[in-house]
Design an enzyme around this catalytic site. Structure first.
Site, PDB file in Angstrom:
ATOM      1  N   ARG A  52       0.806  -1.222   0.000  1.00 47.10           N
ATOM      2  CA  ARG A  52       0.000   0.000   0.000  1.00 47.10           C
ATOM      3  C   ARG A  52       0.839   1.272   0.000  1.00 47.10           C
ATOM      4  NH1 ARG A  52      -2.582  -3.867   1.309  1.00 47.10           N
ATOM      5  NH2 ARG A  52      -0.880  -4.330   2.712  1.00 47.10           N
ATOM      6  N   THR A  53       1.814   1.350   0.899  1.00 40.82           N
ATOM      7  CA  THR A  53       2.547   2.608   1.021  1.00 40.82           C
ATOM      8  C   THR A  53       3.316   2.922  -0.258  1.00 40.82           C
ATOM      9  OG1 THR A  53       2.763   2.259   3.405  1.00 40.82           O
ATOM     10  CG2 THR A  53       4.195   3.905   2.400  1.00 40.82           C
ATOM     11  N   LYS A  90      25.136  -4.158  -1.531  1.00 45.55           N
ATOM     12  CA  LYS A  90      26.595  -4.120  -1.670  1.00 45.55           C
ATOM     13  C   LYS A  90      27.257  -3.370  -0.525  1.00 45.55           C
ATOM     14  CE  LYS A  90      25.893  -3.741  -6.693  1.00 45.55           C
ATOM     15  NZ  LYS A  90      26.091  -2.876  -7.876  1.00 45.55           N
ATOM     16  N   ARG A 135      11.361   4.040   3.072  1.00 44.56           N
ATOM     17  CA  ARG A 135      11.019   3.100   4.144  1.00 44.56           C
ATOM     18  C   ARG A 135      12.265   2.315   4.506  1.00 44.56           C
ATOM     19  NH1 ARG A 135       5.865  -0.751   4.611  1.00 44.56           N
ATOM     20  NH2 ARG A 135       5.109   1.258   5.353  1.00 44.56           N
ATOM     21  N   HIS A 148       5.305   6.195  11.323  1.00 45.32           N
ATOM     22  CA  HIS A 148       4.767   5.986   9.974  1.00 45.32           C
ATOM     23  C   HIS A 148       3.851   7.177   9.675  1.00 45.32           C
ATOM     24  CE1 HIS A 148       3.572   4.255   6.321  1.00 45.32           C
ATOM     25  NE2 HIS A 148       3.182   3.059   6.715  1.00 45.32           N
TER      26      HIS A 148
END
Length: 304
Positions: A51-52, A80, A101, A129
């Protein structure tokens, strides 16, 4: 240049303007269809999201912009060993704004300190959030007509639930908000969040049994027990089915109570509840697109 790390980065007045803009976008989408022509959003997602991430992408595309980025750390140079600070320096060369995120608390703040473009915290570990909180505020205001003078039940994982922590921080700035915390002892609200409520003089009580408080709630905010936050599988299995909202429990609630959930759900809300008009979690997901469109416009300082 502004970033969004926490819902508290905006004053109540700024939040109201943002929500007004999101409401206008919902009513007049064509008006905003080219607001971000030639602008690029970078989505830097170090852990999975549906969703986000997709609502950010939909928001930018709806505004006429384009999207670049990566959906997990294993398909980026993070695999890496590249640092967050170096990644955002590079993304600043390619995009106009970034949604990030990360599983580590504070990582988006590290990025913001090194970035030449606005950075939006799209979730950092169990911490914050803020764009889910903006979504929640828009949902409540649009469907209830207000953000104050209501009783909100928060149910499930209140210990690790970043959506819960962000929503509490935002709502305590409105008058007449009362909280009921519904959770097993192992997943209770952290002490530092309780201290914030005490300092603000916000009415709050804790219970284990959902059934006994349902009749008094204006909002029931369900959360899933998050497997990814547990240190061992045994504890997760023991907790994951502690609360299941079904038709029988819904019958105890008042006719005007709204059921919200940041999604994804696992089995904490039975699918039989989906047809109940009080279940608004899929509407909530739609509101997430409008509010992220409004946030992109606000941080890019674009007026339509």
């Amino acid at each position: 240049m502004r970033h969004l790390m926490s819902p508290l980065d905006f004053s109540v007045e700024e939040l109201d303007r943002l929500l007004d803009l999101a409401s206008d976008i919902e009513k007049n989408p064509d008006k905003y269809a080219h607001a971000c022509d030639r602008k690029k959003l970078a989505t830097a997602f170090y852990e999975p999201s549906t969703r986000t991430r997709l609502s950010f992408e939909a928001a930018m595309i709806n505004l006429g912009g384009s999207v670049i980025g990566f959906p997990s750390d294993d398909v980026s140079s993070a695999s890496k060993g590249e640092s967050v600070a170096d990644t955002i320096r590079v993304l600043s060369c390619y995009a106009d704004i970034c949604a990030m995120r990360h599983p580590k608390e504070g990582a988006p703040m590290v990025a913001a300190a090194k970035s030449k473009i606005p950075v939006i915290n799209a979730g950092d570990g169990g911490h914050q959030h803020p764009t889910q909180t903006l979504t929640d505020l828009l949902t409540i205001r649009s469907l209830k007509g207000r953000l104050g003078n209501m009783t909100i039940g928060l149910c499930g994982d209140l210990k690790f639930g970043r959506t819960v922590h962000s929503l509490i921080n935002a709502l305590i700035r409105y008058e007449g908000v009362r909280f009921v915390m519904i959770s097993p002892d192992e997943l209770k609200l952290p002490d530092y969040m309780k201290e914030i409520l005490d300092e603000k003089g916000v009415e709050c009580r804790e219970t284990i049994r959902m059934e006994e408080v349902l009749p008094e709630l204006d909002i029931l905010y369900m959360t899933r027990v998050q497997r990814e936050r547990f240190f061992n599988e045994e504890d997760y299995v023991r907790m994951k089915d502690f609360y299941i909202l079904d038709k029988e429990k819904m019958a105890l609630a008042n006719d005007n109570m709204l059921v919200m959930h940041p999604l994804p759900r696992v089995n904490e809300i039975a699918t039989e509840v989906d047809d109940d008009p009080r279940a608004v979690y899929f509407k909530q997901a739609q509101y997430g697109v409008y509010v992220r469109m409004a946030l992109i416009l606000t941080l890019l300082q674009i007026e339509v």
